[in-house]
Design an enzyme around this catalytic site. Structure first.
Site, mmCIF file in Angstrom:
data_model
loop_
_atom_site.group_PDB
_atom_site.id
_atom_site.type_symbol
_atom_site.label_atom_id
_atom_site.label_comp_id
_atom_site.label_asym_id
_atom_site.label_seq_id
_atom_site.Cartn_x
_atom_site.Cartn_y
_atom_site.Cartn_z
ATOM 1 N N ASP A 195 -8.987 6.173 2.240
ATOM 2 C CA ASP A 195 -8.380 7.318 1.544
ATOM 3 C C ASP A 195 -9.346 7.988 0.569
ATOM 4 O OD1 ASP A 195 -8.328 5.133 -0.286
ATOM 5 O OD2 ASP A 195 -6.934 6.280 -1.529
ATOM 6 N N SER A 215 -12.392 -3.292 -4.892
ATOM 7 C CA SER A 215 -11.679 -3.853 -6.041
ATOM 8 C C SER A 215 -11.904 -5.358 -6.188
ATOM 9 C CB SER A 215 -10.180 -3.592 -5.899
ATOM 10 O OG SER A 215 -9.490 -4.246 -6.940
ATOM 11 N N ASP A 241 -6.570 -0.027 -1.699
ATOM 12 C CA ASP A 241 -5.898 0.899 -2.619
ATOM 13 C C ASP A 241 -5.745 2.284 -1.982
ATOM 14 O OD1 ASP A 241 -5.940 -0.995 -4.878
ATOM 15 O OD2 ASP A 241 -8.093 -0.660 -4.913
ATOM 16 N N ASN A 289 -9.801 -6.978 -7.757
ATOM 17 C CA ASN A 289 -8.411 -7.462 -7.790
ATOM 18 C C ASN A 289 -7.784 -7.501 -6.388
ATOM 19 O OD1 ASN A 289 -7.906 -7.625 -10.773
ATOM 20 N ND2 ASN A 289 -8.470 -5.467 -10.657
ATOM 21 N N GLY A 309 -12.386 4.472 -4.595
ATOM 22 C CA GLY A 309 -13.327 3.741 -3.740
ATOM 23 C C GLY A 309 -14.565 3.239 -4.453
ATOM 24 N N ARG A 367 -15.554 -0.482 -10.570
ATOM 25 C CA ARG A 367 -14.985 -0.291 -11.918
ATOM 26 C C ARG A 367 -16.001 0.356 -12.868
ATOM 27 N NH1 ARG A 367 -12.755 -5.697 -14.198
ATOM 28 N NH2 ARG A 367 -11.918 -5.656 -12.089
ATOM 29 N N ASP A 405 -9.330 -0.208 4.089
ATOM 30 C CA ASP A 405 -9.458 -0.164 2.644
ATOM 31 C C ASP A 405 -8.087 -0.621 2.108
ATOM 32 O OD1 ASP A 405 -10.325 0.667 -0.004
ATOM 33 O OD2 ASP A 405 -9.035 2.401 0.268
HETATM 34 C C1 G6P Z 1 -11.023 0.485 -5.373
HETATM 35 C C2 G6P Z 1 -10.288 1.663 -5.953
HETATM 36 C C3 G6P Z 1 -11.015 2.204 -7.168
HETATM 37 C C4 G6P Z 1 -11.305 1.076 -8.141
HETATM 38 C C5 G6P Z 1 -12.181 0.046 -7.469
HETATM 39 C C6 G6P Z 1 -12.523 -1.115 -8.382
HETATM 40 O O1 G6P Z 1 -12.085 0.939 -4.640
HETATM 41 O O2 G6P Z 1 -10.165 2.708 -5.002
HETATM 42 O O3 G6P Z 1 -10.202 3.195 -7.750
HETATM 43 O O4 G6P Z 1 -11.962 1.569 -9.299
HETATM 44 O O5 G6P Z 1 -11.476 -0.443 -6.345
HETATM 45 O O6 G6P Z 1 -11.342 -1.827 -8.674
HETATM 46 P P1 G6P Z 1 -11.213 -3.013 -9.726
HETATM 47 O O7 G6P Z 1 -9.839 -3.565 -9.448
HETATM 48 O O8 G6P Z 1 -12.293 -3.999 -9.410
HETATM 49 O O9 G6P Z 1 -11.369 -2.424 -11.068
HETATM 50 MG MG MG Z 2 -8.784 3.460 -1.431
#
Ligand code: G6P
Ligand code: MG
Length: 218
Positions: free
Chosen positions: A171, A117, A12, A119, A47, A50, A10
């Protein structure tokens, strides 16, 4: 005995502390909406996608909004998150992560990244670590967010490795559930209270040594 052939990370909270940036950005939005939002509430957002995070935040605050407003506010949160990411420096990668991945590669282990994510690629580029991964799967490539196993199954299939021969580093509680639902081994990064279902729980990613893979063989 079958040995582990691939490690899927993973992003983040496992490779870099962007989980904290996500929290700060959600907290800022919660403050604007007058929602009391704690680090404990934030555990539920880790995890998940969004928009699913947006729904959890509104549920915490007992607030109902139109889809249009939800979209607008989630975009606003993302702008703040991207601001943090743009200020990131490569040194923010967690200590020992690069070395661990390099050691695993020396042993012939395939390396994947599976992050919900959208991003993820930008974060990897900021850290200059994209080339370390044989496969990168992110939130732009899947329909179902963790705890659904889709993202890990896609990563394993792109790596060409059977799910049972993969170990996931996670995590988030939703991520541990997703890994186990995919039929993979899972190393939880964080607290045993939250991640107790994982095969092993460690405090930080660098607490794992390449030699520890043998303990996850089956
Ligand atoms: C990861 C993080 C989440 C986040 C998700 C979407 O899984 O752990 O906290 O909300 O990604 O991320 P984004 O950058 O697409 O908003
Ligand atoms: Mg994570």
């Amino acid at each position: 005995m079958t040995l582990i052939k691939a490690c899927i990370f993973d992003l983040d909270g496992v490779i870099v502390d962007t989980a904290h940036y996500h929290f700060l950005a959600w907290k800022r939005l919660a403050d604007e909406l007058g929602i009391a939002f704690t680090p404990e509430d934030n555990e539920r957002l880790k995890g998940v996608s969004r928009m699913a995070s947006m729904d959890i935040l509104l549920e915490v605050g007992g607030v109902t909004l139109s889809d249009h407003d939800k979209e607008r506010l989630a975009n606003k949160k993302n702008t703040w998150f991207v601001d943090y990411v743009e200020r990131m420096v490569p040194e923010e990668i967690f200590p020992g992560v690069k070395q661990l991945i390099e050691k695993l590669k020396e042993k012939g282990i395939k390396i994947g990244l599976a992050s919900s994510s959208k991003n993820a690629k930008t974060v990897l580029q900021r850290l200059y670590v994209e080339p370390l991964f044989d496969v990168v799967v992110d939130g732009t490539m899947v329909k179902n967010s963790k705890p659904d196993p889709e993202i890990f199954l896609l990563a394993a299939s792109r790596l060409g490795i059977a799910p049972a021969d993969c170990v996931v580093f996670e995590d988030a509680e939703a991520g541990v559930e997703a890994a186990l639902a995919a039929g993979m081994k899972c190393v939880g990064i964080g607290s045993r209270d939250q991640l107790g279902k994982a095969d092993r729980v460690i405090r930080t990613t660098s607490d794992f040594q390449a030699a520890d893979l043998a303990t996850l063989a089956h």
